[in-house]
Design a protein around this motif. Structure first.
Motif: not given
Lengths: 696, 696
Positions: A137, A352, A681-692, A694, B135, B680, B685-686
């Motif tokens: 992406n 997965t 960064t992947s930890m941060e991304a996980l937090k942000l993704q969970k926001l989506q 929502d 999160s 995973f 998420a990243l």
């Protein structure tokens, strides 16, 4: 991933699409001509519009069986060309000369390659200049991602084609056109395996790129280069081959300190000539007590014991920087589809969340514990049995010879050796088959795990096979002069024999026997050039190369105190080894598929274990040395006390080695930071993704 | 994170906001009353609207210096109450009785707690039932996240308050009202440290919750429970305390097999009475050869060597499941702000991209190598020197006593022991200070890393101190009967002394001396109840408890073959130890702050190392045993051969232990799957996150 998704969504629509594709293709028409870099006509159509390009690079050759019917070939080409959503491989296929020829040339469009790069977890240069896990992406933010020939290495592209072909699974029960019903595919059958066993596909191998190969070979072995073009090797042959050559390179340079030490010790103790003569002629020159000569041996032993640990730790650091550079630091094999040979009940993978075959880990452990380990033990037992039989036989014929002393009895003297060699070789051949079957039975999910277990099995056996006799001499016969003789002859003779068998013979065969058959002229159609590559023998893998290094390293570290010139001999050998191995892989074999790997795998462990075992063996050998014993007795030490101090020294050295290997970090600081940055960064991304979800 | 963000954005706006907050607060007004669970009035205003609640739970008590001026206290309360964006702690503060009292009660609003939970990397139950890294943005999908008192444990909430207070940094140069200019804060100064050194803050400690404490103590130690309420312990005292008690529990149960074996061996060899008498009376009963008695000792030794490895591996598995259950499997300390004591040049952290003090790792390594290690070595040398001095002194007074044989010389016999004890204790006290200074000098970024290095230093010294004499007896004097005597007396006497000093005395002191002063009546204002908690002594940490276990484990594993009843004695001791430790931490000390931890840290390593050293020591001790020697000599083995076979056995056992510890996975399968699942999802998420900026 995309394929699994299609599996779930499967059913009606994809069937129709495949049907449609079948209808569309002009069945009887002659396809366009193939050329070195082949453009448009003749290739299957690209399914996604962004990948349409003038220039298609042939990557992989699929060789079909001699009596494959044209409809089967057409079906296969359609399958390869169909998009992944429709259950195809999403690749490009070209039928060669015509629909009845026995080859299919396969290439891959950009999107399929990039998606595969994401699935494999390859890292690529981000616009910031760092290596980051590639994401389809986000492809526009990666450097050169629009030009796959720069973005992905040739080895990666070819492996990805194989990955997609191997991953093909039937999406419903279906009959293959032109084959009997016995070969019909059932839902989720692995298509490529089935076609292989049905005799449709004889071979699948990556194609050489003559220009790149020429460039590489010039930079690699044809001159007097001291430095190997490792990045180009990685690009052309893939990371597993590149790791082997990097290790060989690193190991060779690391041999310099022990070689210099060995040379100076031998020089100063004035034993150089004597020892060489001694070992080659086999005459048991009387042991003269030479004080500094002996202390030299001890220095050499202690040095090489510590050296081996430092060497391995430094290699680990080098290995992790290489893996960062080659983008294989975060391979995602665990999260990808299981390997083709893996079977189990369909279920939801808890990691997965995808539907795929599952196989419980405890069952695998059980199979290893109850089947694999006893079988391996049995074969090791057979090796020992063979060795004992050999010694028994030798004693018998010696007896016979002294009793009779005739020409017949003299010939008989060679019988045990010959029998032993035949027995050992047969055992090794049988064992290799057994080891593969056992590992297959263990049913590993990942290809790398399969390779690891297979290599480990063969490794243990081979190593045992090589060293059983030496250990027997060292620890049971306790005969140091014989050991030294054996070691010197092994080092010199084996190396000579290896160099000859590995390079000279294949070179001669290639030059004078095979080459004339393969002589290429500019006018040959491209198909014939491709087809000729299939006449080369299959690349036998790196096992033999690695085991050679390991055995060398074993001679060096296990018995370093008996023969100080080992390092020098190995250094000389490795200098030529690098060139001959490079020549071999470039010229004498078919190009191999090599999966991206992050390190040397099980070989690293083997070298490390050996380096620890070496402490025990060296201390023991020093203890056995009659000169040291004499010295100690003169100094008034009882044999118990000598033994005690040897044990103390051994424990101390092991402690130092453990501490050293803990203290030297396995990866350089800058790699650690990069790795932590990716984790962050992947930890941060996980937090942000969970926001989506929502928000939406 | 939010604070760091504020730092960067800093400057004008935040200054104004703080100023504004200062203006708003009604300065002279009397605050509302505190009550056990205190509602609204008196507390500072919550900065975010969603956290406004009727009920505020007092979590932490800040004790101010006696002569702190009211304006300083007001400033402090404002600072605690100000939002994190404005450079405050985002907490709630209550001034106690009035603005001049010497306490400030601190609590925390929901948002601050949840943000801290995210920053610490705590895992909580997701709506799917799995534990997931919490999160803040996704808080609504976590179970009970609207009720912090259920969602976060008391220990977590209290630690978070401390975390926020410790993390307070001045956002500009500023003078603290009511203090001299010498105590002015400079930009990025740690506020809490500065206030501590300026004498404004004397103490910061978490408050007990009497109801929960009562419930916990009833379930924990007041009955005849066999099972500890570990989850409640974790909730009330935090994971580091809970890990200690879990380990103690696990260890005690694991002692059953060796205890049963030891009992049966002693029973069958009929040595039970003799040995106890022997060891206590100290009489050197003549060694009678008892065949099965001796083979019993060997069985015991081999069993305990293998047992210790299996025990540690099983504990690791248990530890990782506990850590999953308590949500500490993915702590993100590395990515959080550095610990308050950390200093360095301001720079951009390459991992997180935040501006914070940086300190190069190589400089830390250098400091450790050149300063810490030599200093620790020096102190170990001093221990040995002390021991040698003791032996020398003892020999001298023995000589003197035999020469003179008077009452004076008899008294002199005790002098070396007394001097040695005094010397050892002084050394230990000095060492503790030195170790802390050294670790501070090493400048660790994370609190856990600081603790690890400090503990390791003290641990090595303490252990050495305990075992130097025993090792001296075992390996230099080679006097097994003396060793056995020493060990038995140490095991029995030390345990008795420990139980008495640890529990009985504090209990008595608490009951009859301190308690009357602390007598609470229902009518006491809440402030006085809180204040009384500060009269309890500070909890000394778990070091003493762990080292006690380690030393026990050392007796058990290092010398198990000399005294088979060790396990039985330890089992009995641990049964009471659990209760007495629980009583101690509940009743006799102030409640400690405990950071969330994922395992026992350096103690795990210490136990593992000990279990490997035990193989060497046991083999050696068996070798020394005169009975075994006699037996072997009868069997016609030379002493060299005995030694050789001991070395062989030792190497074999170490090999088995290494193989065992590699084969038993460190975490159960289900934990591995959960962990891989988290990896995973964060990888996925990243990829998705990278898509976002692309689209927007």
């Amino acid at each position: 991933m995309s394929k699994a998704g299609a599996d779930e969504g499967g059913g009606g629509s994809s069937e129709k699409a495949l049907q449609q594709a079948e209808d569309e293709t002009p069945e009887g028409k002659f396809p366009g001509k193939l050329s070195a870099v082949i453009s448009g006509p003749g290739w299957t159509k690209v399914t996604c519009p962004c990948c349409a390009t003038e220039r298609v690079e042939p990557l992989v050759l699929v060789k079909l069986g001699a009596n494959v019917r044209p409809e089967t070939k057409r079906w296969l080409i359609k399958l390869i060309g169909a998009s992944q959503k429709d259950g195809g491989a999403g690749l490009l296929a070209h039928p060669g000369e015509d629909a009845s020829g026995n080859i299919v040339v396969v290439s891959a469009p950009r999107c399929t390659l990039l998606r595969a790069a994401e699935e494999l977890g390859l890292c690529k240069t981000y616009q910031s200049g760092d290596m980051e896990a590639f994401s389809y992406n986000d492809r526009d933010n990666f450097k050169d991602s629009d030009n796959t020939e720069v973005f992905l290495t040739l080895a990666e592209r070819q492996f990805m084609v194989k990955y997609e072909l191997d991953g093909l699974r039937a999406q419903r029960d279906l009959r293959i056109p032109g084959l009997t019903d016995g070969c019909a595919l059932q839902n989720r059958d692995n298509v490529w395996q089935k076609l292989g066993s049905a005799g449709v596909i004889v071979d699948t191998f990556p194609l050489h790129n003559p220009e790149q190969l020429k460039e590489l070979s010039e930079a690699w072995y044809s001159g007097n280069q001291l430095v190997q073009p490792l990045d180009s090797v990685n690009g052309y042959f893939g990371s597993s081959v590149a790791f082997y050559f990097s290790f060989l390179d690193f190991y060779t340079w690391s041999l310099l300190p022990p070689a210099i030490l060995g040379l100076s010790i031998t020089y100063f103790s004035g034993e150089a000539q004597k020892e060489v003569v001694d070992s080659v002629s086999g005459a048991q020159v009387e042991e003269e007590d030479e004080d500094h000569g002996h202390s030299g041996h001890m220095i050499q032993a202690v040095f090489s014991m510590l050296w081996s640990t430092v060497f391995m730790e430094m290699w680990k650091r080098r290995s992790s920087s290489l893996s960062y550079r080659w983008g294989t630091l975060h391979l995602a094999e665990r999260f990808a589809e299981p390997r083709p040979g893996f079977h189990g009940d369909l279920g939801v993978n808890p990691v997965t969340g995808r539907v795929e075959p599952l196989f419980p880990g405890w069952q695998r452990d059980l199979r290893m514990a109850l089947v694999s380990i006893p079988m391996v033990g049995l074969f090791l037992g057979l090796v020992i049995l063979g060795m004992l039989g050999f010694y028994w036989g030798e004693a018998q014929v010696q007896q016979l010879h002294t009793d009779w002393d005739s020409l017949v009895s003299q010939t008989l003297l060679y019988v045990p050796s010959v029998l032993h060699i035949v027995y050992t070789n047969m055992l090794a051949t049988v064992y290799k088959t057994v080891a593969r079957a056992l590992t297959e039975y263990e049913n590993h999910r990942e290809e790398s795990s399969f390779e690891k277990h297979l290599t480990a099995k063969v490794l243990v056996f081979t190593f045992f096979n090589y060293f059983a006799v030496l250990f027997h001499i060292a620890f049971f016969k306790q005969d140091v002069p014989l050991l030294r003789k054996r070691l010197a002859s092994l080092l010199i003779v084996t190396q000579l024999v290896n160099q000859v068998t590995e390079v000279a013979i294949p070179f001669l065969v290639d030059r004078f026997i095979s080459a004339p058959h393969r002589a290429e002229s500019e006018d040959d159609p491209q198909e014939d050039k491709f087809r000729k590559q299939s006449t080369l023998p299959v690349f036998p893998g790196l096992f033999a190369e690695y085991i050679e290094l390991l055995v060398q390293f074993g001679y060096l570290s296990l018995f370093s105190c008996v023969y100080p010139l080992t390092a020098v001999l190995l250094l000389v050998n490795n200098m030529t080894e690098i060139r001959s191995d490079a020549y071999k892989i470039c010229k004498l074999f078919r190009k191999p598929f090599t999966p991206p790997v992050a390190n040397m795998g099980v070989w690293q462990l083997a070298f490390e274990v050996l380096s620890f075992v070496s402490v025990v063996s060296n201390c023991w050998l020093l203890l056995l040395s009659p000169r040291l014993r004499g010295l100690c007795h003169e100094a008034g030490m009882s044999s118990t006390n000598i033994l005690l101090s040897a044990v103390l020294v051994e424990h101390f050295l092991i402690l130092v080695k453990v501490v050293l290997s803990v203290l030297i970090p396995d990866e350089p600081d800058w790699i650690r930071r990069k790795r932590e940055h990716i984790e962050f960064t992947s930890m941060e991304a996980l937090k942000l993704q969970k926001l989506q979800p929502d928000k939406s």
